[in-house]
Design a protein around this motif. Structure first.
Motif, PDB file in Angstrom:
ATOM      1  N   GLN A 172      19.325  57.109  -5.554  1.00  0.00           N
ATOM      2  CA  GLN A 172      18.691  56.233  -4.970  1.00  0.00           C
ATOM      3  C   GLN A 172      18.862  55.269  -3.375  1.00  0.00           C
ATOM      4  OE1 GLN A 172      18.265  53.679  -7.960  1.00  0.00           O
ATOM      5  NE2 GLN A 172      17.946  55.672 -10.077  1.00  0.00           N
ATOM      6  N   MET A 173      20.346  55.328  -3.083  1.00  0.00           N
ATOM      7  CA  MET A 173      20.744  54.414  -1.742  1.00  0.00           C
ATOM      8  C   MET A 173      19.459  55.847  -1.166  1.00  0.00           C
ATOM      9  SD  MET A 173      23.802  52.852  -1.790  1.00  0.00           S
ATOM     10  CE  MET A 173      24.999  52.342  -3.923  1.00  0.00           C
ATOM     11  N   GLN A 174      19.950  56.802  -1.480  1.00  0.00           N
ATOM     12  CA  GLN A 174      19.824  57.838  -0.019  1.00  0.00           C
ATOM     13  C   GLN A 174      18.485  57.798  -0.025  1.00  0.00           C
ATOM     14  OE1 GLN A 174      20.423  61.798   0.363  1.00  0.00           O
ATOM     15  NE2 GLN A 174      21.598  62.281   1.811  1.00  0.00           N
ATOM     16  N   GLU A 175      17.312  57.667  -1.394  1.00  0.00           N
ATOM     17  CA  GLU A 175      16.256  57.575  -0.889  1.00  0.00           C
ATOM     18  C   GLU A 175      15.370  56.266  -0.027  1.00  0.00           C
ATOM     19  OE1 GLU A 175      15.284  58.236  -4.824  1.00  0.00           O
ATOM     20  OE2 GLU A 175      16.311  59.930  -5.080  1.00  0.00           O
ATOM     21  N   ILE A 176      16.129  55.035   0.260  1.00  0.00           N
ATOM     22  CA  ILE A 176      15.609  54.528   0.684  1.00  0.00           C
ATOM     23  C   ILE A 176      15.398  54.473   2.108  1.00  0.00           C
ATOM     24  CG2 ILE A 176      15.579  51.621   1.079  1.00  0.00           C
ATOM     25  CD1 ILE A 176      17.588  51.421  -0.867  1.00  0.00           C
ATOM     26  N   ASN A 177      14.360  53.967   2.876  1.00  0.00           N
ATOM     27  CA  ASN A 177      14.040  54.656   3.937  1.00  0.00           C
ATOM     28  C   ASN A 177      14.796  53.866   5.452  1.00  0.00           C
ATOM     29  OD1 ASN A 177      11.556  56.073   3.204  1.00  0.00           O
ATOM     30  ND2 ASN A 177       9.958  54.661   3.412  1.00  0.00           N
ATOM     31  N   GLY A 193      16.283  52.198   8.275  1.00  0.00           N
ATOM     32  CA  GLY A 193      15.854  51.605   9.079  1.00  0.00           C
ATOM     33  C   GLY A 193      15.646  49.786   8.131  1.00  0.00           C
ATOM     34  N   GLU A 194      15.590  49.923   6.877  1.00  0.00           N
ATOM     35  CA  GLU A 194      15.351  49.521   5.962  1.00  0.00           C
ATOM     36  C   GLU A 194      16.626  48.932   5.596  1.00  0.00           C
ATOM     37  OE1 GLU A 194      13.080  49.371   2.198  1.00  0.00           O
ATOM     38  OE2 GLU A 194      11.826  51.351   3.331  1.00  0.00           O
ATOM     39  N   ASP A 195      17.025  47.697   5.226  1.00  0.00           N
ATOM     40  CA  ASP A 195      18.099  46.641   4.796  1.00  0.00           C
ATOM     41  C   ASP A 195      19.059  46.797   3.685  1.00  0.00           C
ATOM     42  OD1 ASP A 195      17.384  44.599   6.862  1.00  0.00           O
ATOM     43  OD2 ASP A 195      16.728  43.034   5.072  1.00  0.00           O
ATOM     44  N   TRP A 196      18.456  47.479   3.002  1.00  0.00           N
ATOM     45  CA  TRP A 196      19.343  48.829   1.811  1.00  0.00           C
ATOM     46  C   TRP A 196      19.726  49.972   1.793  1.00  0.00           C
ATOM     47  CZ3 TRP A 196      22.108  44.972  -0.384  1.00  0.00           C
ATOM     48  CH2 TRP A 196      21.313  43.580  -0.909  1.00  0.00           C
ATOM     49  N   SER A 197      19.191  50.980   3.201  1.00  0.00           N
ATOM     50  CA  SER A 197      19.657  52.295   3.731  1.00  0.00           C
ATOM     51  C   SER A 197      20.598  52.296   3.970  1.00  0.00           C
ATOM     52  CB  SER A 197      18.565  52.794   4.059  1.00  0.00           C
ATOM     53  OG  SER A 197      18.644  51.648   5.623  1.00  0.00           O
ATOM     54  N   HIS A 232      25.428  47.023  -0.772  1.00  0.00           N
ATOM     55  CA  HIS A 232      24.874  48.076   0.256  1.00  0.00           C
ATOM     56  C   HIS A 232      24.008  47.992   1.377  1.00  0.00           C
ATOM     57  CE1 HIS A 232      21.304  49.521  -1.920  1.00  0.00           C
ATOM     58  NE2 HIS A 232      22.064  49.615  -2.588  1.00  0.00           N
ATOM     59  N   GLY A 233      24.624  48.644   2.781  1.00  0.00           N
ATOM     60  CA  GLY A 233      24.183  48.229   3.797  1.00  0.00           C
ATOM     61  C   GLY A 233      23.908  49.533   4.611  1.00  0.00           C
ATOM     62  N   PRO A 234      23.174  49.334   5.820  1.00  0.00           N
ATOM     63  CA  PRO A 234      23.493  51.019   6.492  1.00  0.00           C
ATOM     64  C   PRO A 234      24.811  51.352   6.727  1.00  0.00           C
ATOM     65  CG  PRO A 234      22.142  49.265   7.706  1.00  0.00           C
ATOM     66  CD  PRO A 234      22.086  48.205   5.649  1.00  0.00           C
ATOM     67  N   ALA A 235      26.261  50.301   7.237  1.00  0.00           N
ATOM     68  CA  ALA A 235      27.333  51.010   7.745  1.00  0.00           C
ATOM     69  C   ALA A 235      27.922  50.776   6.050  1.00  0.00           C
ATOM     70  CB  ALA A 235      27.412  49.844   8.703  1.00  0.00           C
ATOM     71  N   SER A 236      27.921  50.125   4.898  1.00  0.00           N
ATOM     72  CA  SER A 236      29.228  50.717   4.445  1.00  0.00           C
ATOM     73  C   SER A 236      27.837  50.249   2.906  1.00  0.00           C
ATOM     74  CB  SER A 236      29.686  48.981   4.583  1.00  0.00           C
ATOM     75  OG  SER A 236      28.820  47.815   4.118  1.00  0.00           O
ATOM     76  N   VAL A 237      29.013  50.824   1.730  1.00  0.00           N
ATOM     77  CA  VAL A 237      29.179  50.804   0.347  1.00  0.00           C
ATOM     78  C   VAL A 237      30.368  49.992  -0.236  1.00  0.00           C
ATOM     79  CG1 VAL A 237      28.117  52.149  -1.802  1.00  0.00           C
ATOM     80  CG2 VAL A 237      27.705  52.516   0.288  1.00  0.00           C
ATOM     81  N   VAL A 238      30.120  49.341  -1.698  1.00  0.00           N
ATOM     82  CA  VAL A 238      30.863  47.901  -1.651  1.00  0.00           C
ATOM     83  C   VAL A 238      31.082  48.773  -3.043  1.00  0.00           C
ATOM     84  CG1 VAL A 238      31.928  45.803  -2.134  1.00  0.00           C
ATOM     85  CG2 VAL A 238      30.503  46.465   0.969  1.00  0.00           C
ATOM     86  N   PHE A 239      32.275  49.651  -3.602  1.00  0.00           N
ATOM     87  CA  PHE A 239      32.601  49.480  -4.483  1.00  0.00           C
ATOM     88  C   PHE A 239      33.312  47.852  -5.629  1.00  0.00           C
ATOM     89  CE2 PHE A 239      32.028  53.760  -3.558  1.00  0.00           C
ATOM     90  CZ  PHE A 239      31.226  54.297  -4.098  1.00  0.00           C
ATOM     91  N   ASN A 240      33.456  47.426  -6.990  1.00  0.00           N
ATOM     92  CA  ASN A 240      34.026  46.635  -7.172  1.00  0.00           C
ATOM     93  C   ASN A 240      34.234  46.896  -8.973  1.00  0.00           C
ATOM     94  OD1 ASN A 240      32.449  44.322  -8.965  1.00  0.00           O
ATOM     95  ND2 ASN A 240      33.762  43.612  -7.812  1.00  0.00           N
ATOM     96  N   TRP A 241      35.712  46.521  -9.183  1.00  0.00           N
ATOM     97  CA  TRP A 241      36.024  46.561  -9.962  1.00  0.00           C
ATOM     98  C   TRP A 241      36.557  44.894 -10.192  1.00  0.00           C
ATOM     99  CZ3 TRP A 241      36.805  50.323  -6.870  1.00  0.00           C
ATOM    100  CH2 TRP A 241      37.187  51.399  -7.039  1.00  0.00           C
ATOM    101  N   ARG A 242      35.874  44.361 -12.129  1.00  0.00           N
ATOM    102  CA  ARG A 242      36.472  42.816 -12.406  1.00  0.00           C
ATOM    103  C   ARG A 242      37.456  43.339 -13.385  1.00  0.00           C
ATOM    104  NH1 ARG A 242      31.198  39.365 -13.015  1.00  0.00           N
ATOM    105  NH2 ARG A 242      31.821  38.501 -11.346  1.00  0.00           N
ATOM    106  N   ASN A 243      38.045  42.112 -13.365  1.00  0.00           N
ATOM    107  CA  ASN A 243      39.517  42.428 -14.493  1.00  0.00           C
ATOM    108  C   ASN A 243      39.294  40.885 -14.611  1.00  0.00           C
ATOM    109  OD1 ASN A 243      41.695  43.350 -15.704  1.00  0.00           O
ATOM    110  ND2 ASN A 243      43.157  42.746 -14.527  1.00  0.00           N
ATOM    111  N   ILE A 244      40.056  40.172 -15.414  1.00  0.00           N
ATOM    112  CA  ILE A 244      39.991  39.364 -16.226  1.00  0.00           C
ATOM    113  C   ILE A 244      40.505  37.658 -14.523  1.00  0.00           C
ATOM    114  CG2 ILE A 244      41.315  37.369 -17.605  1.00  0.00           C
ATOM    115  CD1 ILE A 244      42.132  39.771 -19.299  1.00  0.00           C
ATOM    116  N   ASN A 245      41.186  38.579 -14.470  1.00  0.00           N
ATOM    117  CA  ASN A 245      41.613  37.149 -13.127  1.00  0.00           C
ATOM    118  C   ASN A 245      41.209  36.979 -11.592  1.00  0.00           C
ATOM    119  OD1 ASN A 245      42.775  35.896 -14.616  1.00  0.00           O
ATOM    120  ND2 ASN A 245      44.512  36.872 -15.389  1.00  0.00           N
ATOM    121  N   SER A 246      41.360  39.066 -11.298  1.00  0.00           N
ATOM    122  CA  SER A 246      40.782  39.259 -10.173  1.00  0.00           C
ATOM    123  C   SER A 246      39.323  40.134  -9.751  1.00  0.00           C
ATOM    124  CB  SER A 246      41.897  39.089  -8.826  1.00  0.00           C
ATOM    125  OG  SER A 246      42.407  40.863  -9.776  1.00  0.00           O
TER     126      SER A 246
END
Lengths: 200, 258
Positions: free
Chosen positions: A81-86, A88-92, A121-135
């Motif tokens: 879905q990210m790739q389908e964003i046009n 130039g848009e903020d979330w592309s 996510h944005g043009p220059a990066s995608v950020v993945f996230n894992w959440r643990n109890i403490n961190s």
């Protein structure tokens, strides 16, 4: 000829235990993970690379393969879905970043790592996230490399930056296992003996 | 000696984790390798799933699959009308060797940076039952390994005989031999006239499901992770193909053209 096999706890460290106290095994006689520091010479890592010595009796929590497959499919759909964003848009997401993020997600799935969430996510990066109890663990995939950051509410506890040209990423699974082990503070078992081309 | 035939031949490239550009589409690679358009092309909507291009090349079924972490170029026997529902194997082993050499040559001009390149060849021989399959396997496992089996199921025995590449001296290679008992299921669907989507066709006829027991020997030669340019990929894979040829001779096989 009869052969006896023994199970031997292993402890390797070059650091003196904090406060001078000896590290003690748990009730089963197993040590938790320990750390020894390797030279970072020849590496582009911004900080010293530490490697974990893991006990071999424990693994990451077992997750149903079916559940894992379904969750990774959702992650793949989100990337698509990210790739389908046009453009130039903020979330592309720029094509090279999209390709790298897909690669990272595919490696994580192949080794049955816990499924990350897409934090941002944005043009220059995608950020993945894992959440643990403490961190929290944030893995930023950009056009020229990866950045892993582990933080608690109080402080950043670990940060690793690595460029795609770094030799360490010839074996990306080991890099991901290292940062996830830092995050969950539990031993991870990583199969390293397979030389076949059947899977990766 | 039992009649061994080739079930599949495959060349695999493992792209490096980098972000310069998208990998080429399988249709493009298919044209690059085999010189004509594929008969079928399926692009995956999900970026973590492989996209496929498939077609007939000479008397073989050729497939190119592109996945974020691997590119597979494979050749199998072509299924004809008379062989539907059977396990299709390659009769023309010399022809398949030529196809593998052609794929390897094409890899040299693909321009894909990889960390690993691999060649995989699987030989099979059909057997009526598990016990016969085990006997066949014992006949081709070197005596030095001391393997004894009778009617055990799901037998797998694998060894790696690593070596240093002569073509690219910095590379360490895996040379894996795997003897195993493999079961294949072939499902034959009988589609009524008008296709299964036709309102008049009703439900699909019950599929026929047939199981085949085979003794299997696979050769899997690949390099340990390193930076590999296109030229090195071609050199290493050519050397790996020779390694497979030598290994099958060493084990007493006499595949025509190998």
């Amino acid at each position: 000829m009869q052969t006896k096999f023994y199970m031997q706890p292993l402890l390797v460290t070059t650091d003196a235990p904090v406060g001078g106290a000896a590290m003690l095994p748990d009730a089963l006689g197993n040590y938790q993970s320990t750390t020894h520091v390797e030279s970072a010479s020849g590496s582009n890592l911004s900080l010293t690379l530490e490697s974990q010595v893991f006990r071999t009796f424990a693994s990451i929590p077992v997750i149903s393969q079916t559940q894992l497959a379904a969750e990774y499919k959702d992650l793949g759909d989100a990337l698509a879905q990210m790739q389908e964003i046009n453009v130039g848009e903020d979330w592309s997401v720029e094509q090279p970043v999209y390709e790298a993020a897909s690669y990272v997600a595919t490696i994580l799935r192949a080794r049955a790592f816990p499924v990350p969430k897409v934090f941002n996510h944005g043009p220059a990066s995608v950020v993945f996230n894992w959440r643990n109890i403490n961190s929290e663990l944030y893995l930023t995939v950009s056009g020229n490399g990866l950045s892993a950051l582990i933080s608690t509410p109080e402080r950043i506890t670990k940060r690793l930056d690595i460029k795609y040209s770094d030799e360490a990423l010839l074996k990306p699974t080991e890099f991901f296992a290292l940062i996830l082990a830092y995050h969950v503070l539990e031993p991870l078992v990583l199969e390293v003996s397979s030389g076949t081309s059947e899977s990766r | 000696m039992a009649k061994w035939q080739i079930f599949i031949g495959r060349v695999t490239l493992f792209p490096q984790l980098t972000a310069p550009a998208a990998l080429p589409s399988p249709a493009l690679l298919f044209r690059q390798v085999w010189g004509n358009d594929p008969d079928a092309y399926q692009k995956a909507a999900n970026p973590m799933a492989p996209s496929f291009a498939q077609g007939k090349v000479n008397e073989f079924a050729a497939t190119c699959a592109v996945h974020p972490t691997r590119i597979d170029l494979q050749v199998m026997g072509q299924q004809g009308p008379e062989s539907v529902g059977t396990l299709t194997v390659v009769e023309d082993t010399a022809g398949l060797h030529g196809e593998m050499a052609g794929i390897i040559h094409a890899v040299g001009s693909m321009g894909i940076n990889c960390s690993r390149a691999a060649i995989y060849i699987q030989l099979v021989t059909l057997t009526p039952d598990v016990k016969t399959a085990n006997q066949v396997l014992i006949g081709v496992i070197p005596k030095t390994y001391g393997i004894q089996i009778q009617d055990e199921e799901d037998f797998i025995f694998q060894v790696n005989r690593p070596y240093k590449s002569a073509a690219v001296p910095t590379l360490e290679m895996n040379s894996i031999l795997k003897w195993s008992l493999e079961k294949f299921q072939v499902i034959k669907l009988i589609v009524p006239p008008g296709g299964i989507a036709s309102p008049a066709s009703g439900s699909i006829t019950n599929p026929e499901n047939q199981e085949f027991i085979t003794a299997s020997l696979s050769f899997d030669v690949n390099n340990r992770p390193a930076r590999l340019g296109s030229h090195d990929q071609e050199s290493v894979l050519s050397e790996a193909l020779e390694r497979v040829s030598a290994a099958q001779k060493e084990l007493g096989f006499k595949l025509k053209g190998w």
